[in-house]
Design a protein around this motif. Sequence first.
Motif, PDB file in Angstrom:
ATOM      1  N   TRP A 315      93.984  62.243  58.997  1.00 53.95           N
ATOM      2  CA  TRP A 315      94.133  61.631  57.674  1.00 53.95           C
ATOM      3  C   TRP A 315      93.390  60.298  57.611  1.00 53.95           C
ATOM      4  CZ3 TRP A 315      96.554  63.285  53.197  1.00 53.95           C
ATOM      5  CH2 TRP A 315      96.702  62.320  52.197  1.00 53.95           C
ATOM      6  N   GLY A 334      90.335  66.218  51.805  1.00 51.05           N
ATOM      7  CA  GLY A 334      91.419  67.104  51.378  1.00 51.05           C
ATOM      8  C   GLY A 334      91.313  68.486  51.995  1.00 51.05           C
ATOM      9  N   VAL A 390      88.372  74.937  48.402  1.00 48.32           N
ATOM     10  CA  VAL A 390      89.797  74.628  48.568  1.00 48.32           C
ATOM     11  C   VAL A 390      90.630  75.911  48.574  1.00 48.32           C
ATOM     12  CG1 VAL A 390      91.775  73.470  47.511  1.00 48.32           C
ATOM     13  CG2 VAL A 390      89.559  72.333  47.575  1.00 48.32           C
TER      14      VAL A 390
END
Length: 442
Positions: A315, A334, A390
């Motif tokens: 992260w 992401g 995604v």
Amino acid sequence: MKELLAKVSLLTGARLAGVGFAFVTSLIITQAFGTEGLARYATAFAAASIMAVTMLAGFHAFAPIVTARYRAQTAYGRLRGFVRVGWLLIGIGSGLCLGVMALAIGVFFRVLGPWWLQTVVFASATAPAIALSLFHGGVLSGLQRQVAAQVPDSFFRPLFVLIFVGAFWALASSARFEWVLAIVSLMVWLLALIQFRLTMLALADHPSDQADEDWGTWRSMAPSWMAIALIWDYGIDLFLLIAAYLASAEEVALLYVCFRYRNLAGFGIRSIYIVLQPKIYTAVTQDDNAQVERLIAMTNGTSLSYALVALAGLWVLGPVLLVVFDPAFSDATGVLILVALSFVARAVLGPGLALLSIHSQQARIALVLVGSLLLSIAIGVALFPVFGLVAIAGAYTGFTVMTSGVLWLFARHLTGHDSSSWSSLGYGIRFLAGERRGVART
């Protein structure tokens, strides 16, 4: 505990270094051939891995289980028979790979095009070597030779690939992508032969005058375990090939980089499982339920702690790590975190697959895997036009969560052992309470 931490540290360190070497190799390929070259390399290696798993028919997947069992039972003749059958399967698969390569070059040359032709030729030439490494790694793990099982493939192979690919790129005036694939294939073969020698040395410590074969048992295990190995261990490669079909070369390269970082962060968990799973198999074989519970708690405690630290690291460092390959990847943190959540899910829900496998529930495991895979692929493909990459990343993590959750439920119901981390926390509390009562009595 000290021995466990030392062995896990060694295996994790070797894998981290190996992944570092692989990343540098990927950077060299990106510099020389762009993100399209990296996408071609990723697709070729994914295809080779899937071909290797298919030719082994699942034998490498249950090799740690049966070899640990035969070692515990001192059934060394059965052990040698199992290894000989594995070699036979690889020999047959190698012949089929040669046939596929001949058809690609001689018949489908114009139909495939340069990208897919290179993919087919590389995969056919390299898959037998990958199969040898996978099978011998499984046998050595079951024989409690985890370092010999993992270090050649995880550390030395990427090191040799980096050295030779880097030297070729630095010295060649006009590097060709086909030569890079050829160098990688040769290095895979070299390390496969080294692991073959290590397996022979390990078998020498378990002497037997004959090789007993149990074709009925192994054949009944093979179909389910092939599905387990193909989907559970190489799900990333399957999703990568799906992305190669749907997405652009740049998106495939991005997904490949995210998966590589996900593997890097999750290698500590893999090392923990490699060390402790054979011990769980042995404890279950000996009906030592207290030891099984202790080993599950140890597995979950160490793996979940590692997973949370690794996720936090990704992260924080994600943008920096991604931009190393391409500045355009800086906004894709992401996607990286989404695929990384998969190893957290595995750590939370624990070794349910291992518990079910030692209780001969392979068919049930395979059914769960196939169902979860088909559902996640369908969702990912349906959502790809809207969410792009995604959707594929989310489909992969969703597949992991679905599979781990259902396997945990089945393991608790069918084996009597709860593989979840929250159950292990309860075990740890009870254990500490018992220790305190013992101290109080003394």
